[in-house]
Design a protein around this motif. Sequence first.
Motif, PDB file in Angstrom:
ATOM      1  N   SER A  24       0.823  -1.212   0.000  1.00  0.00           N
ATOM      2  CA  SER A  24       0.000   0.000   0.000  1.00  0.00           C
ATOM      3  C   SER A  24       0.862   1.269   0.000  1.00  0.00           C
ATOM      4  CB  SER A  24      -0.909   0.024   1.231  1.00  0.00           C
ATOM      5  OG  SER A  24      -0.139   0.234   2.407  1.00  0.00           O
ATOM      6  N   MET A  26       1.988   2.609   2.533  1.00  0.00           N
ATOM      7  CA  MET A  26       1.649   3.353   3.742  1.00  0.00           C
ATOM      8  C   MET A  26       2.507   2.851   4.900  1.00  0.00           C
ATOM      9  SD  MET A  26      -0.680   5.703   3.203  1.00  0.00           S
ATOM     10  CE  MET A  26       0.420   6.107   1.872  1.00  0.00           C
ATOM     11  N   GLN A  28       4.144   1.132   7.991  1.00  0.00           N
ATOM     12  CA  GLN A  28       3.968  -0.138   8.685  1.00  0.00           C
ATOM     13  C   GLN A  28       5.007  -0.185   9.789  1.00  0.00           C
ATOM     14  OE1 GLN A  28       4.569  -3.301   5.853  1.00  0.00           O
ATOM     15  NE2 GLN A  28       6.753  -2.968   5.742  1.00  0.00           N
ATOM     16  N   SER A  33       7.898   2.832   9.339  1.00  0.00           N
ATOM     17  CA  SER A  33       7.209   3.807  10.184  1.00  0.00           C
ATOM     18  C   SER A  33       8.151   4.945  10.597  1.00  0.00           C
ATOM     19  CB  SER A  33       6.649   3.107  11.421  1.00  0.00           C
ATOM     20  OG  SER A  33       5.990   4.023  12.242  1.00  0.00           O
ATOM     21  N   PHE A  36       8.575   7.313   7.594  1.00  0.00           N
ATOM     22  CA  PHE A  36       7.403   8.172   7.421  1.00  0.00           C
ATOM     23  C   PHE A  36       7.336   9.230   8.514  1.00  0.00           C
ATOM     24  CE2 PHE A  36       5.894   5.134   4.338  1.00  0.00           C
ATOM     25  CZ  PHE A  36       5.062   5.886   3.519  1.00  0.00           C
ATOM     26  N   VAL A  44       3.470  11.000   3.129  1.00  0.00           N
ATOM     27  CA  VAL A  44       2.184  10.279   3.135  1.00  0.00           C
ATOM     28  C   VAL A  44       1.342  10.717   1.940  1.00  0.00           C
ATOM     29  CG1 VAL A  44       0.010   9.925   4.381  1.00  0.00           C
ATOM     30  CG2 VAL A  44       2.178   9.924   5.637  1.00  0.00           C
ATOM     31  N   ASP A  45       1.251  12.005   1.721  1.00  0.00           N
ATOM     32  CA  ASP A  45       0.448  12.520   0.601  1.00  0.00           C
ATOM     33  C   ASP A  45       0.956  12.001  -0.742  1.00  0.00           C
ATOM     34  OD1 ASP A  45      -1.077  13.903   2.449  1.00  0.00           O
ATOM     35  OD2 ASP A  45      -0.043  15.812   2.122  1.00  0.00           O
ATOM     36  N   CYS A  47       2.749   9.279  -1.298  1.00  0.00           N
ATOM     37  CA  CYS A  47       2.532   7.825  -1.389  1.00  0.00           C
ATOM     38  C   CYS A  47       1.068   7.487  -1.672  1.00  0.00           C
ATOM     39  CB  CYS A  47       3.017   7.130  -0.120  1.00  0.00           C
ATOM     40  SG  CYS A  47       4.818   6.981  -0.070  1.00  0.00           S
ATOM     41  N   ILE A  48       0.146   8.257  -1.123  1.00  0.00           N
ATOM     42  CA  ILE A  48      -1.272   8.050  -1.436  1.00  0.00           C
ATOM     43  C   ILE A  48      -1.499   8.247  -2.934  1.00  0.00           C
ATOM     44  CG2 ILE A  48      -3.591   9.036  -1.178  1.00  0.00           C
ATOM     45  CD1 ILE A  48      -2.840   9.526   1.815  1.00  0.00           C
TER      46      ILE A  48
END
Length: 177
Positions: A24, A26, A28, A33, A36, A44-45, A47-48
């Motif tokens: 994803s 995102m 983990q 983690s 990030f 985060v933005d 990667c989305i």
Amino acid sequence: MITTLKGDITGLDFDMIVNPASSSLMPQPGLCSQIFSKAGKGLVDECISLKGCEMTQAKITKAYDLPSHFIVHVAMPVFIDSKEEESELLEACYWNALACAYGFVFAQKRKECTLAFPILGYEQGFDKRKACHIAVNTIQRLFREYPDAKIIHVIFVCDDQENYSYIKEELHYAFHG
């Protein structure tokens, strides 16, 4: 060139670092983690917007608030027994991360680049010693088969003494027999 050092990959200044991500892309638990958290919301933005990544494949983002400039995210499988099929998946993770970095460097017309890898796989259940062996052998094989990729200087950044010792042994054996 392949080298190693012991340290926190999130606090070091390289052209690129590798993030052992989920498919994803995102956060983990573990190093992902931490990356990030230290990179900030921009990561985060971005990667989305990438909409995930196929297992063992890699995508690149900016590094935002990290000292490094870019992050190569490789979608890691979960490992059970470190046997042959899983070894091939781990090799593919290294191969695809380096190929992604090379494609980016080539497109940017850069003469060289530093790419820092953590030891991939062990956070996802792969045997540490075998993971270090696969790391060094895969990068060496890729450099043999694709000499142009040697514009990327690979640094294995180890977060613990055990991995650091294993990688040093593998590098010594690889270069000195």
